[in-house]
Design a protein around this motif. Sequence first.
Motif, PDB file in Angstrom:
ATOM      1  N   GLY A 135      11.292  -2.788  -5.822  1.00 43.45           N
ATOM      2  CA  GLY A 135      12.316  -3.749  -6.197  1.00 43.45           C
ATOM      3  C   GLY A 135      13.713  -3.157  -6.094  1.00 43.45           C
ATOM      4  O   GLY A 135      13.880  -1.958  -5.883  1.00 43.45           O
ATOM      5  N   GLY A 136      14.718  -4.023  -6.233  1.00 39.47           N
ATOM      6  CA  GLY A 136      16.092  -3.546  -6.180  1.00 39.47           C
ATOM      7  C   GLY A 136      17.067  -4.683  -6.015  1.00 39.47           C
ATOM      8  O   GLY A 136      16.727  -5.854  -6.202  1.00 39.47           O
ATOM      9  N   GLN A 190       6.174  -8.378   1.741  1.00 35.32           N
ATOM     10  CA  GLN A 190       7.369  -8.274   2.579  1.00 35.32           C
ATOM     11  C   GLN A 190       8.225  -9.504   2.325  1.00 35.32           C
ATOM     12  O   GLN A 190       7.765 -10.631   2.492  1.00 35.32           O
ATOM     13  CB  GLN A 190       6.987  -8.185   4.053  1.00 35.32           C
ATOM     14  N   MET A 191       9.469  -9.277   1.935  1.00 36.78           N
ATOM     15  CA  MET A 191      10.362 -10.353   1.545  1.00 36.78           C
ATOM     16  C   MET A 191      11.550 -10.380   2.493  1.00 36.78           C
ATOM     17  O   MET A 191      12.361  -9.454   2.500  1.00 36.78           O
ATOM     18  CB  MET A 191      10.822 -10.153   0.106  1.00 36.78           C
ATOM     19  N   GLY A 244      18.981 -10.667   2.952  1.00 38.48           N
ATOM     20  CA  GLY A 244      18.408  -9.346   3.131  1.00 38.48           C
ATOM     21  C   GLY A 244      16.901  -9.312   2.948  1.00 38.48           C
ATOM     22  O   GLY A 244      16.257 -10.356   2.739  1.00 38.48           O
ATOM     23  N   SER A 245      16.336  -8.105   3.022  1.00 37.81           N
ATOM     24  CA  SER A 245      14.888  -7.918   2.953  1.00 37.81           C
ATOM     25  C   SER A 245      14.532  -6.811   1.974  1.00 37.81           C
ATOM     26  O   SER A 245      15.315  -5.886   1.748  1.00 37.81           O
ATOM     27  CB  SER A 245      14.335  -7.547   4.331  1.00 37.81           C
ATOM     28  N   LEU A 246      13.346  -6.931   1.406  1.00 34.33           N
ATOM     29  CA  LEU A 246      12.751  -5.896   0.584  1.00 34.33           C
ATOM     30  C   LEU A 246      11.255  -5.901   0.826  1.00 34.33           C
ATOM     31  O   LEU A 246      10.684  -6.946   1.196  1.00 34.33           O
ATOM     32  CB  LEU A 246      12.993  -6.148  -0.911  1.00 34.33           C
ATOM     33  N   GLN A 280      11.838  -5.393 -10.738  1.00 34.67           N
ATOM     34  CA  GLN A 280      12.949  -6.348 -10.688  1.00 34.67           C
ATOM     35  C   GLN A 280      13.480  -6.490  -9.265  1.00 34.67           C
ATOM     36  O   GLN A 280      13.743  -5.497  -8.581  1.00 34.67           O
ATOM     37  CB  GLN A 280      14.085  -5.872 -11.597  1.00 34.67           C
ATOM     38  N   VAL A 281      13.643  -7.738  -8.847  1.00 33.63           N
ATOM     39  CA  VAL A 281      14.302  -8.054  -7.587  1.00 33.63           C
ATOM     40  C   VAL A 281      15.517  -8.910  -7.904  1.00 33.63           C
ATOM     41  O   VAL A 281      15.400  -9.942  -8.570  1.00 33.63           O
ATOM     42  CB  VAL A 281      13.357  -8.814  -6.630  1.00 33.63           C
ATOM     43  N   THR A 282      16.691  -8.471  -7.449  1.00 30.56           N
ATOM     44  CA  THR A 282      17.927  -9.208  -7.672  1.00 30.56           C
ATOM     45  C   THR A 282      18.589  -9.476  -6.332  1.00 30.56           C
ATOM     46  O   THR A 282      18.834  -8.544  -5.568  1.00 30.56           O
ATOM     47  CB  THR A 282      18.878  -8.429  -8.587  1.00 30.56           C
TER      48      THR A 282
END
Length: 123
Positions: free
Chosen positions: A9-10, A82-83, A16-18, A118-120
Amino acid sequence: QVQLVESGGGLVQTGGSLRLSCAASGRTFSTYRMGWFRQAPGKEREFVAAIRWPDANTYYADSVKGRLTISRDNAKNTVYLQMNSLKPEDTAVYYCAADNRAIYVNKDSWAYWGQGTQVTVSS
């Protein structure tokens, strides 16, 4: 017994992607259904995606179809999310879940949970 630990997370900008990872312990990981849920502040925990065993069929919430992809690597006891094309409304704590017979969208039917990551997504 299965223990799950999420990571990846981040903070990311819109578009964007995470990639989230969920490392699982337990000899029977490869036979479990694996899922991702998320919970935004003040909201219920909601289903995001799930992947079945052994055929690896995948299922997604309508809100994430075409942007998020769930996959698993049984050799590494890991499931990924994959986001891509992230939006501010994707901001939430993301949880990994495991169960051998869960009803995908029903959070109460999943037996094992990670601690969340957490994903922000900033606008």
